[in-house]
Design a protein around this motif. Structure first.
Motif, mmCIF file in Angstrom:
data_model
loop_
_atom_site.group_PDB
_atom_site.id
_atom_site.type_symbol
_atom_site.label_atom_id
_atom_site.label_comp_id
_atom_site.label_asym_id
_atom_site.label_seq_id
_atom_site.Cartn_x
_atom_site.Cartn_y
_atom_site.Cartn_z
ATOM 1 N N ASN A 357 0.825 -1.201 0.000
ATOM 2 C CA ASN A 357 0.000 0.000 0.000
ATOM 3 C C ASN A 357 0.865 1.259 0.000
ATOM 4 O O ASN A 357 0.952 1.988 0.986
ATOM 5 C CB ASN A 357 -0.941 -0.006 1.215
ATOM 6 N N ARG A 358 1.514 1.488 -1.112
ATOM 7 C CA ARG A 358 2.336 2.685 -1.277
ATOM 8 C C ARG A 358 2.428 3.008 -2.768
ATOM 9 O O ARG A 358 2.062 2.170 -3.609
ATOM 10 C CB ARG A 358 3.710 2.489 -0.661
ATOM 11 N N LYS A 423 -2.304 6.529 -6.414
ATOM 12 C CA LYS A 423 -3.522 6.331 -5.627
ATOM 13 C C LYS A 423 -3.522 4.936 -5.013
ATOM 14 O O LYS A 423 -2.959 3.990 -5.580
ATOM 15 C CB LYS A 423 -4.767 6.520 -6.494
ATOM 16 N N ASP A 424 -4.183 4.813 -3.850
ATOM 17 C CA ASP A 424 -4.224 3.519 -3.184
ATOM 18 C C ASP A 424 -5.384 2.667 -3.702
ATOM 19 O O ASP A 424 -6.126 3.078 -4.606
ATOM 20 C CB ASP A 424 -4.283 3.689 -1.656
ATOM 21 N N TYR A 425 -5.547 1.477 -3.129
ATOM 22 C CA TYR A 425 -6.537 0.520 -3.644
ATOM 23 C C TYR A 425 -7.975 0.952 -3.372
ATOM 24 O O TYR A 425 -8.912 0.371 -3.902
ATOM 25 C CB TYR A 425 -6.276 -0.881 -3.072
ATOM 26 N N PHE A 430 -2.234 9.107 -2.439
ATOM 27 C CA PHE A 430 -1.176 9.072 -1.430
ATOM 28 C C PHE A 430 -0.630 10.487 -1.200
ATOM 29 O O PHE A 430 -0.587 11.297 -2.133
ATOM 30 C CB PHE A 430 -0.018 8.178 -1.893
#
Length: 496
Positions: A357-358, A423-425, A430
């Protein structure tokens, strides 16, 4: 300080950096083919490009981000030297090449017109009469083309029957060819404040023509480097450097400051490429193919990472599945950590969530042919992992012979050819400054008005500013890397 948005704490932290310096990085190895650098086969390349085109069809927002704040003055260093020299005729090989090949420059006709207006004679007559300096003066100075003060993005680089193009225009054309989605192209240029008007004027001149040619609407935006990213200058003894009027001296923090500009971009996918790395239309096909390929790698990896993150969030996994995720992080994202098998399922899942998650970037790298530039390396991180990074020579301990050997014998280097997912899931953007490794700054020696000073450069945009991203390297052909560092580089076949 207040006007710039720089706090006292910022300055104190920077002064501490001057006093303590920055640690060198611990290097595992130079990245190489099948050792951190992917080389997709032809069939795989086609698949990846198809995936990119499928992704674009979903209506995602795609932005082409072009660092374009550089002035062209360094391109003309040799010609400035000629203008100020005692000799009136070319003597160096560089000068002779420049004058012997003048008609091959895309700006020749524009310069010829300036010479006729200001000198009463065209270039050929001036050269025939030995008046070489008049030609150079009309190229560099305000009375002529003013190339000595213009941004590199505003110079005429390439000739076409309908008229010569600037690098800015070439980037707009590129944008339509690989970054357009649902009839729109989003291009963002970072420029210096003093050059902004030039770019805006050129956009006003060319937008309609480009929109008609490519059948797309152009959304073109600009930003300048934020004053809050300037850094304090110090004397050689680390005391504050002051201007002649007693005020503190602040300097631009280098291209690493642009992470703040990048952070302001709202997009699903962002392409990054330097302003001077462009080619004429006849050579664009390979560049376009490999940009699509890099983007295809990125969206493929992102899709899998998102799937795994959703699985872990819902806690619907067993040890076998969590091991599959660990293999993905290690083998596809090249982020390795020893002794993972000693972690419990919960500990392993926590570790993997953090690594997945980055922000993610896929970087094109080219075979090393002696051009200056950062290289792809496997580097030790403070959390005990080893991951891929782009390193500059300044980040390497010159007293470590093993590291110097790795850098010198590295097979590839970074041409600043990046595709990024920020962008994250869950679709949230971010905060990119959270992923900067602040220990990767750089201190350089400069001078002002004859006084020596020390300057602080922020972690570089594609170096320390992105060191905590997931990074993947893909080999791209050397034909996709055609920077223009000197005016005579425009005489290379790739720019003709």
């Amino acid at each position: 300080m207040g006007r710039k948005g720089i706090t006292e704490n910022n300055i104190l932290a920077q002064l501490e950096d001057f006093r303590t310096g920055f640690p060198f990085l611990k290097i595992e190895a130079a990245a190489g083919i099948n050792h951190g650098i992917m080389v997709p086969e032809e069939s795989e390349r086609k698949q990846l490009i198809e995936r990119w085109n499928e992704y674009k069809a979903q209506g995602k927002k795609i932005v082409k981000f072009v660092p374009a704040s550089g002035a062209a003055s360094r391109m003309f260093k040799d010609m400035f030297a000629f203008l100020s020299a005692d000799a009136d005729v070319p003597s160096t090989e560089f000068e002779k090449t420049f004058f012997n090949s003048m008609e091959r420059f895309a700006f020749y006709d524009a310069l010829d017109a300036e010479c006729r207006k200001n000198e009463g004679r065209g270039i050929s007559q001036l050269l025939a009469n030995g008046n070489y300096k008049a030609v150079v003066a009309n190229m560099l100075e305000e009375k002529g083309l003013g190339y000595g003060r213009l941004p590199k993005g505003m110079l005429l680089f390439h000739s076409y029957p309908e008229g010569a193009r600037t690098p800015m225009e070439e980037h707009l054309v590129e944008g339509a060819l690989y970054a357009g989605s649902r009839g729109e192209v989003n291009v963002h240029f970072t420029v210096s404040h003093e050059h902004l008007a030039y770019f805006e004027q050129k956009v006003a001149e060319k937008r309609d023509q480009l929109e008609q040619k490519y059948g797309m609407k152009y959304n073109i935006s600009f930003s300048v480097q934020k004053p809050s990213t300037d850094t304090i200058a110090v004397n050689p003894d680390n005391t504050l450097f002051r201007n002649e009027d007693g005020t503190l001296l602040f300097r631009p923090g280098g291209h690493g400051a642009l992470i703040q500009n990048l952070n302001d971009i709202d997009a699903d996918i962002i392409f990054i490429k330097n302003i001077d790395n462009v080619v004429p239309d006849r050579l664009k096909a390979e560049t376009v193919e490999y940009k699509q390929l890099l983007a295809g790698v990125l969206v493929t990896l992102q899709k899998q990472a998102f799937k795994y993150l959703e699985m872990m969030e819902n806690e619907k996994y067993n040890r076998l599945q969590i091991n599959d995720i660990a293999d993905f992080v290690e083998q596809k994202l090249f982020c390795k950590k020893q002794d993972l098998e000693l972690l419990s399922d919960e500990q392993l899942a926590t570790y993997l969530k953090k690594k997945l998650n980055r922000p993610m970037r896929v970087c094109g790298v080219v075979k090393n042919v002696g051009e200056p530039g950062g290289g792809p390396f496997l580097v030790h991180n403070t959390d005990g992992t080893v991951s891929l990074q782009i390193l500059e020579s300044s980040q390497i301990d010159k007293n470590n012979k093993e590291y110097l050997k790795m850098f010198a014998e590295g097979t590839h280097f970074n041409p600043v050819d990046l595709v990024c997912a920020t962008k994250d899931y869950k679709g949230n953007t971010f905060n990119l400054p959270d992923f900067i490794d602040k220990s990767t700054g750089f201190i350089s020696s400069k001078s002002k008005n004859g006084k020596e000073l020390k300057a602080l450069e922020l972690p570089g945009l594609w170096n320390g500013a992105m060191s905590r991203w997931n990074t993947v390297f893909v080999e791209v052909p050397l034909s996709t890397f055609n920077p223009v560092k000197t005016v005579n580089d425009l005489l290379r076949e790739q720019h003709q």
